[in-house]
Write an enzyme that holds these catalytic residues in place. Structure first.
Site: not given
Ligand SMILES: *Cc1c(COP(=O)(O)O)cnc(C)c1O
Length: 390
Positions: A48, A102, A174, A199
């Site tokens: 952690r 998102y 992001d 992803k």
């Molecule tokens: C899936 C996604 C997230 C969130 O990610 P998790 O791993 O599900 O918490 C954030 N931003 C985008 C663009 C995403 O596709």
């Protein structure tokens, strides 16, 4: 000879790798330990604290991929996003966020921020001026997401980062949809890059993780909150993610190529009324995408003609599977109106340009001919069923 800066695939395969000193294995050893001796008073190694050997190695790899000084790996994309945001926001502060985010990020802001005394504004558009006009005296963070989900809107990263700099505000992006293969926002002046590693970084639809890449100084600040919130990633998953990233460049470049071909095919198709893909010259922000992206990514969306039922179409696909997530090596589709954006209601959906016939397509690495064949047979089935019900 001078040390040369490593190229993408070399960084993917080698950077951050842990040496197997004892057995000379070709891959990083996996350290599952949760208990380590104090090396000295400053190094307290503990999962952690985000500093186990595997965590440190992977953070280096992701930082290198994003051309950043340092990185931090989290248990999910949302753990990375929430921790990064809250590290730079306190009661009385304000944040400007891009309209269309998102869903999880949007929910975090509108459901949680008020109770921490953090106020927020969403932009009216995707232009730098749309961000600048929402800035207040107490604005501390500007937050963007490009390409956006599900319509692949493009935000001019350099322009927005410049606005943030001018006002002394931290900028965050992001970068999940583009992946570091296609877009390196730090080179465009952004301060903090965030990923849902669930992803493209993971890429096989079997890992849930997140990552942040930024300066050493910013990482220190984010880490300070991260260890208190506790959203670290377990070492086994860290190890798997490191393995996945070895093929990131190879995978994403194949996905770029497939998505471009699929976008062009769908664009010409008489049963498809619209295609949203930044790699198409008809995309309204194609020129900005061309400047800031090295590839246009594996995500696209398209609209079926209004007389074709999106749900029947999806059920008729045989190779391409309906799925809530995205970015795996296997192609998947999703109907935003029925899933990710169902709760918005029809009015808000149409305001955002999300029609009932919209299909979000995460293009995998299959052969393009097989993907096209699958779409053709599904469209034929939908049309046959319609004839029978008329
Ligand atoms: C899936 C996604 C997230 C969130 O990610 P998790 O791993 O599900 O918490 C954030 N931003 C985008 C663009 C995403 O596709």
């Amino acid at each position: 000879m001078k040390q040369q800066k490593k190229g993408l695939n070399t960084t993917c395969t080698h950077t951050g790798q842990l040496e197997d000193k004892e057995f000379k294995g070709a891959v990083s050893p996996l350290y599952m330990g949760t208990a380590y001796a104090f090396e000295d008073i400053d190094v307290k190694r503990y999962p952690r604290y985000f500093n186990t050997p595997n965590q440190v190695g992977l953070a280096k790899k992701i930082a290198a991929l994003e051309h950043a000084e340092a990185g931090l790996i989290f248990g999910s994309g949302m753990a990375a996003i929430s921790t990064a945001l809250l590290a730079f926001l306190k009661a009385g502060d304000h944040i400007v966020l891009q309209k269309i985010l998102y869903g999880g990020t949007y929910n975090l802001v509108v459901e949680e921020f008020e109770k921490y005394g953090i106020s927020y504004s969403f932009t009216n558009g995707f232009q730098a001026k749309d961000f600048e006009e929402k800035i207040q005296e107490n604005t501390k963070v500007i937050y963007i997401e490009t390409p956006s989900n599900p319509l692949l809107n493009i935000t001019d990263i350099q322009a927005v980062a410049a606005v943030a700099k001018k006002h002394g505000i931290i900028s965050m992006i992001d970068n999940t949809f583009a992946s570091p293969v296609n877009q390196n926002p730090i080179d465009d002046g952004v301060d903090v890059v965030i990923h849902s590693a669930t992803k493209y970084l993971g890429g096989h639809s079997d890992i849930c993780a997140g990552a942040v890449a930024t300066t050493e100084k910013n990482i220190e600040r984010i880490f300070h909150l991260a260890k208190n919130l506790g959203g670290s990633l377990s070492d086994y998953t860290v190890w798997l993610l490191e393995r996945s990233i070895k093929t990131l460049g190879v995978r994403v470049r194949a996905q770029n190529e497939n998505a471009q071909q699929m976008a062009e095919y769908l664009y010409e198709h008489e049963d498809i009324s619209a295609v949203y893909y930044p790699g198409l010259p008809t995309h309204p922000d194609h020129e900005i995408a061309k400047r800031q992206m090295k590839g246009y990514g594996g995500m696209l969306s398209f609209e079926l003609n209004s007389d074709l039922d999106a749900s029947t179409f999806q059920k008729s696909l045989q190779l391409i599977r309906p799925a809530m997530s995205l970015a795996g090596v296997e192609s998947t589709v999703l109907s935003p109106a029925l899933t990710s954006h169902a709760l918005l209601g029809p009015e808000e959906r149409s305001r955002q340009g999300i029609s009932d016939g919209l299909i979000r397509f995460s293009v995998g690495i299959e052969e393009v001919e097989d993907l096209i064949f699958d779409i053709e047979q599904a469209l034929a089935k939908v049309k046959l069923l319609m004839k029978q019900t008329v």
